[in-house]
Write an enzyme that holds these catalytic residues in place. Sequence first.
Site, PDB file in Angstrom:
ATOM      1  N   ASP A 205      19.721  20.170 -47.817  1.00 38.60           N
ATOM      2  CA  ASP A 205      19.967  18.379 -48.316  1.00 38.60           C
ATOM      3  C   ASP A 205      20.529  17.904 -49.131  1.00 38.60           C
ATOM      4  OD1 ASP A 205      17.591  18.537 -46.250  1.00 38.60           O
ATOM      5  OD2 ASP A 205      16.722  19.815 -47.904  1.00 38.60           O
ATOM      6  N   ASP A 244      21.295  18.125 -42.791  1.00 36.92           N
ATOM      7  CA  ASP A 244      19.584  18.608 -42.544  1.00 36.92           C
ATOM      8  C   ASP A 244      18.947  16.679 -43.418  1.00 36.92           C
ATOM      9  OD1 ASP A 244      17.191  18.635 -42.790  1.00 36.92           O
ATOM     10  OD2 ASP A 244      16.975  20.461 -44.168  1.00 36.92           O
ATOM     11  N   ASP A 248      14.889  15.818 -50.292  1.00 40.30           N
ATOM     12  CA  ASP A 248      13.831  16.045 -50.429  1.00 40.30           C
ATOM     13  C   ASP A 248      13.083  16.166 -51.409  1.00 40.30           C
ATOM     14  OD1 ASP A 248      14.222  16.387 -47.671  1.00 40.30           O
ATOM     15  OD2 ASP A 248      13.920  18.938 -47.586  1.00 40.30           O
ATOM     16  N   ARG A 300      12.322   8.768 -41.860  1.00 38.95           N
ATOM     17  CA  ARG A 300      11.804   8.985 -42.872  1.00 38.95           C
ATOM     18  C   ARG A 300      11.991   8.943 -44.109  1.00 38.95           C
ATOM     19  NH1 ARG A 300      12.786  15.093 -41.523  1.00 38.95           N
ATOM     20  NH2 ARG A 300      11.317  15.743 -39.925  1.00 38.95           N
TER      21      ARG A 300
END
Length: 427
Positions: A205, A244, A248, A300
């Site tokens: 990430d 990715d 997060d 997302r």
Amino acid sequence: MRRLALPLSTVLVMTAVVPAQAAPDLGGQVLPEGDGWASAGGGTTGGAEAAPENVFHVSTAQEFREAVSGDEPKIVRVEGSIDANTAPDGTPLSCGDYAVDGYTLEEYLAAYDPEVWGREEPSGPLEEAREASADAQAERVRVEVGSNTTVVGVGDDAEITGMSIRVINQENVILRNLTLSDTHDCFPGWDPGDGGEGNWNAEYDHLEISGSTNVWIDHNTFTDGDNPGSELPEYFGRRYEVHDGLLDVVRASDLVTVSYNHFEDRDKAILVGNSDGRTTDRGYLRTTFHHNHFDGLGQRAPRVRYGQVHVYNNHYTVATDLYQYSLGVGFESYLYAENNLFDMRDGIGAEEIVANWGGTDIVEHGNAVMEDGRGRVTEVDLVEAHNEAHPDRALGTELTWVPQFHTRVEPVHAIRGLPREAGAGLL
């Protein structure tokens, strides 16, 4: 002609030079009281109390890695462009430089083509070589930030490319005014069982908040830069994904505020909670997203599990052939969405904004849509639109909590100009 004599005091006023205002010291700023979940607990001050010897100016990946480590209060000022894919002496590193034990993508594709290998997971010496090569890259591009740290970009062009910044089991961290670009995985793995048709899975990430508390992420730009996913090739009938997520917030992290950031051109963007089975996340993952520009994302923005997540006054530019949804209502999530503006393009409808990923309820009000960046702003009931289109996955609207930590919630029409305020270089 009679001349008028001006009083001396008037002349002085007219000719006085107004001194230029000094640029604000971003490194010393702290999260204002009441600004989202990160203002709860003890608040978020980062490295504001740093001693002079713990204020660092960095311009290389190695300098950055050394400066952000440790728990003492510190301010790390990023100057210019830093590339994580460099050796300690600054020599650029390509994907080929990380490859070990004879790994090449060409041989990997030939060996594990489903027409040859079948639908079993890759195994054997070539898969082991891929994993070892991935470990070599991870050693260079993963960088962990310690507690009581402020990382801030200097000026409007501070950029960190290729780096996976991780805040793991830390507290009191601020990241501001940075462009975080193209954190790419040189060695994605093929999983033939992922999604039924198989998928390429990448690591890294741009920013991972894991097991950490009181984190403020403000005025940053998250981007793939010159390596957008839309231009990546397909292998085995699936996109060769080298990225990715952008951000997060996972593994019982808590008290996080994400404000005035620009997240752009990514399929899978932001997770809050990364597993339905991680029951230790209950009571954590409290996160606020406000005044961000979610620009051309596929999904997302965010997808939420477990946490009490407040999403307000964000601007969504919904325009991509990869688009699936914006707000993901996941397992035991408590999502509160208000006064967000959705600029709907490419024929995408309001019924696609919310997706049910095993959740039960979402509280939403004051949200609105507009068409193609112009025209009238029209309020929409996101739950009603979702439920009409997806009656088999209908969501409720039970109120289980009320946000207490937030700035003024602006009228939704005031968010039209937000893209000119969100992102790096705009403080």
